[in-house]
Design a protein around this motif. Structure first.
Motif, PDB file in Angstrom:
ATOM      1  N   ALA A   1       6.157   4.455  -1.426  1.00  0.00           N
ATOM      2  CA  ALA A   1       5.529   5.272  -2.459  1.00  0.00           C
ATOM      3  C   ALA A   1       5.304   4.434  -3.713  1.00  0.00           C
ATOM      4  O   ALA A   1       6.169   3.672  -4.132  1.00  0.00           O
ATOM      5  CB  ALA A   1       6.396   6.479  -2.789  1.00  0.00           C
ATOM      6  N   CYS A   2       4.124   4.578  -4.304  1.00  0.00           N
ATOM      7  CA  CYS A   2       3.824   3.907  -5.560  1.00  0.00           C
ATOM      8  C   CYS A   2       4.509   4.677  -6.692  1.00  0.00           C
ATOM      9  O   CYS A   2       4.964   5.803  -6.490  1.00  0.00           O
ATOM     10  CB  CYS A   2       2.316   3.845  -5.774  1.00  0.00           C
ATOM     11  SG  CYS A   2       1.578   5.424  -6.220  1.00  0.00           S
ATOM     12  N   PRO A   3       4.580   4.081  -7.902  1.00  0.00           N
ATOM     13  CA  PRO A   3       5.241   4.791  -9.006  1.00  0.00           C
ATOM     14  C   PRO A   3       4.623   6.157  -9.284  1.00  0.00           C
ATOM     15  O   PRO A   3       5.307   7.096  -9.690  1.00  0.00           O
ATOM     16  CB  PRO A   3       5.050   3.852 -10.197  1.00  0.00           C
ATOM     17  CG  PRO A   3       4.888   2.497  -9.583  1.00  0.00           C
ATOM     18  CD  PRO A   3       4.154   2.730  -8.285  1.00  0.00           C
ATOM     19  N   GLY A   4       3.323   6.314  -9.038  1.00  0.00           N
ATOM     20  CA  GLY A   4       2.656   7.584  -9.289  1.00  0.00           C
ATOM     21  C   GLY A   4       3.048   8.676  -8.309  1.00  0.00           C
ATOM     22  O   GLY A   4       3.051   9.854  -8.639  1.00  0.00           O
ATOM     23  N   CYS A   5       3.373   8.294  -7.075  1.00  0.00           N
ATOM     24  CA  CYS A   5       3.675   9.275  -6.036  1.00  0.00           C
ATOM     25  C   CYS A   5       5.176   9.452  -5.835  1.00  0.00           C
ATOM     26  O   CYS A   5       5.612  10.472  -5.302  1.00  0.00           O
ATOM     27  CB  CYS A   5       3.080   8.831  -4.703  1.00  0.00           C
ATOM     28  SG  CYS A   5       1.291   8.785  -4.683  1.00  0.00           S
ATOM     29  N   GLU A   6       5.950   8.468  -6.214  1.00  0.00           N
ATOM     30  CA  GLU A   6       7.363   8.400  -5.927  1.00  0.00           C
ATOM     31  C   GLU A   6       8.145   9.629  -6.387  1.00  0.00           C
ATOM     32  O   GLU A   6       8.135   9.971  -7.564  1.00  0.00           O
ATOM     33  CB  GLU A   6       7.916   7.167  -6.666  1.00  0.00           C
ATOM     34  CG  GLU A   6       9.312   6.792  -6.355  1.00  0.00           C
ATOM     35  CD  GLU A   6       9.725   5.600  -7.233  1.00  0.00           C
ATOM     36  OE1 GLU A   6      10.924   5.415  -7.380  1.00  0.00           O
ATOM     37  OE2 GLU A   6       8.847   4.910  -7.760  1.00  0.00           O
TER      38      GLU A   6
ATOM     39  N   ARG B   1       0.838  -1.201   0.000  1.00  0.00           N
ATOM     40  CA  ARG B   1       0.000   0.000   0.000  1.00  0.00           C
ATOM     41  C   ARG B   1       0.874   1.253   0.000  1.00  0.00           C
ATOM     42  O   ARG B   1       1.807   1.377   0.775  1.00  0.00           O
ATOM     43  CB  ARG B   1      -0.938   0.004   1.208  1.00  0.00           C
ATOM     44  CG  ARG B   1      -1.959   1.125   1.151  1.00  0.00           C
ATOM     45  CD  ARG B   1      -2.829   1.174   2.380  1.00  0.00           C
ATOM     46  NE  ARG B   1      -3.717   0.032   2.561  1.00  0.00           N
ATOM     47  CZ  ARG B   1      -4.882  -0.117   1.901  1.00  0.00           C
ATOM     48  NH1 ARG B   1      -5.277   0.781   1.030  1.00  0.00           N
ATOM     49  NH2 ARG B   1      -5.626  -1.177   2.129  1.00  0.00           N
ATOM     50  N   CYS B   2       0.562   2.168  -0.907  1.00  0.00           N
ATOM     51  CA  CYS B   2       1.271   3.438  -0.954  1.00  0.00           C
ATOM     52  C   CYS B   2       0.868   4.265   0.270  1.00  0.00           C
ATOM     53  O   CYS B   2      -0.314   4.373   0.588  1.00  0.00           O
ATOM     54  CB  CYS B   2       0.903   4.175  -2.241  1.00  0.00           C
ATOM     55  SG  CYS B   2       1.610   5.837  -2.349  1.00  0.00           S
ATOM     56  N   ASP B   3       1.845   4.837   0.959  1.00  0.00           N
ATOM     57  CA  ASP B   3       1.537   5.633   2.149  1.00  0.00           C
ATOM     58  C   ASP B   3       0.985   7.007   1.797  1.00  0.00           C
ATOM     59  O   ASP B   3       0.575   7.757   2.674  1.00  0.00           O
ATOM     60  CB  ASP B   3       2.796   5.811   3.005  1.00  0.00           C
ATOM     61  CG  ASP B   3       3.159   4.523   3.722  1.00  0.00           C
ATOM     62  OD1 ASP B   3       2.267   3.893   4.291  1.00  0.00           O
ATOM     63  OD2 ASP B   3       4.345   4.149   3.696  1.00  0.00           O
ATOM     64  N   HIS B   4       0.983   7.326   0.525  1.00  0.00           N
ATOM     65  CA  HIS B   4       0.572   8.673   0.115  1.00  0.00           C
ATOM     66  C   HIS B   4      -0.830   8.683  -0.481  1.00  0.00           C
ATOM     67  O   HIS B   4      -1.695   9.399  -0.012  1.00  0.00           O
ATOM     68  CB  HIS B   4       1.621   9.261  -0.832  1.00  0.00           C
ATOM     69  CG  HIS B   4       2.960   9.284  -0.174  1.00  0.00           C
ATOM     70  ND1 HIS B   4       3.313  10.250   0.729  1.00  0.00           N
ATOM     71  CD2 HIS B   4       4.005   8.408  -0.212  1.00  0.00           C
ATOM     72  CE1 HIS B   4       4.532   9.980   1.203  1.00  0.00           C
ATOM     73  NE2 HIS B   4       4.956   8.879   0.647  1.00  0.00           N
ATOM     74  N   CYS B   5      -1.071   7.830  -1.504  1.00  0.00           N
ATOM     75  CA  CYS B   5      -2.404   7.803  -2.092  1.00  0.00           C
ATOM     76  C   CYS B   5      -3.225   6.632  -1.571  1.00  0.00           C
ATOM     77  O   CYS B   5      -4.395   6.503  -1.899  1.00  0.00           O
ATOM     78  CB  CYS B   5      -2.310   7.771  -3.618  1.00  0.00           C
ATOM     79  SG  CYS B   5      -1.531   6.277  -4.251  1.00  0.00           S
ATOM     80  N   ARG B   6      -2.588   5.776  -0.738  1.00  0.00           N
ATOM     81  CA  ARG B   6      -3.246   4.632  -0.111  1.00  0.00           C
ATOM     82  C   ARG B   6      -3.638   3.545  -1.099  1.00  0.00           C
ATOM     83  O   ARG B   6      -4.390   2.641  -0.763  1.00  0.00           O
ATOM     84  CB  ARG B   6      -4.488   5.068   0.698  1.00  0.00           C
ATOM     85  CG  ARG B   6      -4.281   6.246   1.636  1.00  0.00           C
ATOM     86  CD  ARG B   6      -3.244   5.969   2.698  1.00  0.00           C
ATOM     87  NE  ARG B   6      -3.616   4.851   3.572  1.00  0.00           N
ATOM     88  CZ  ARG B   6      -2.729   4.099   4.242  1.00  0.00           C
ATOM     89  NH1 ARG B   6      -1.449   4.314   4.105  1.00  0.00           N
ATOM     90  NH2 ARG B   6      -3.126   3.137   5.013  1.00  0.00           N
TER      91      ARG B   6
END
Ligand SMILES: [Zn+2]
Ligand SMILES: [Zn+2]
Length: 107
Positions: free
Chosen positions: A94-99, A67-72
Motif C-alpha cells: 500500500a502506498c502512503p495514500g492508501c495505507e 506499485r501500490c496494489d490498491h491504486c496501482r
C-alpha cells in the motif's frame, strides 16, 4: 480483542483472494499440502499460493516492486501490509495514500 472494522486495504486484499479462488486461478507450491508453514498469498502475484520457503517466488523487481496494489500507482515508499490469520497470510503493498485507511463505519 477483535476490532469492529478492518482497513479498506485489508478488505480489498481479502476480496481479491476470494475472486482468485472463485476463478480457480491459484496454484499452490508443491510443499504447501504437507507443510506446517502458513500459506502466503500476495495481491501482486494472484496465481500462486506458497509456503514460507517459497516466499522469494513472490518477490518483484524494478518498478513493479513499488506499485501500490490498491491504486496501482508507483511510489517511492511502498508499505507491505498483511491481512489474514496465522494459517493464511495475505500480503499486499500500500502506498502512503492508501495505507491503513479505516473503513467507514456504517452504524
Ligand atoms: Zn513451497
Ligand atoms: Zn495506493
Amino acid at each position: 480483542m477483535y476490532r469492529q472494522t478492518i482497513p479498506t486495504t485489508a478488505r480489498a486484499a481479502i476480496i481479491a483472494l476470494i475472486k482468485a479462488l472463485q476463478t480457480g486461478d491459484i496454484t499452490a507450491c508443491r510443499h504447501l499440502p504437507s507443510s506446517t508453514s502458513p500459506a502466503y498469498w500476495a495481491m501482486w502475484a494472484r496465481t500462486v499460493m506458497v509456503c514460507r520457503a517459497c516466499l522469494p517466488m513472490l518477490a518483484l523487481t524494478g518498478e513493479e516492486d513499488s506499485r501500490c496494489d490498491h491504486c496501482r500507482e508507483i511510489v517511492p515508499m511502498i508499505h507491505l501490509e498483511q491481512a489474514g490469520t496465522e494459517g493464511l497470510v495475505i500480503l499486499h503493498g500500500a502506498c502512503p495514500g492508501c495505507e491503513g485507511i479505516p473503513e467507514m463505519r456504517t452504524a
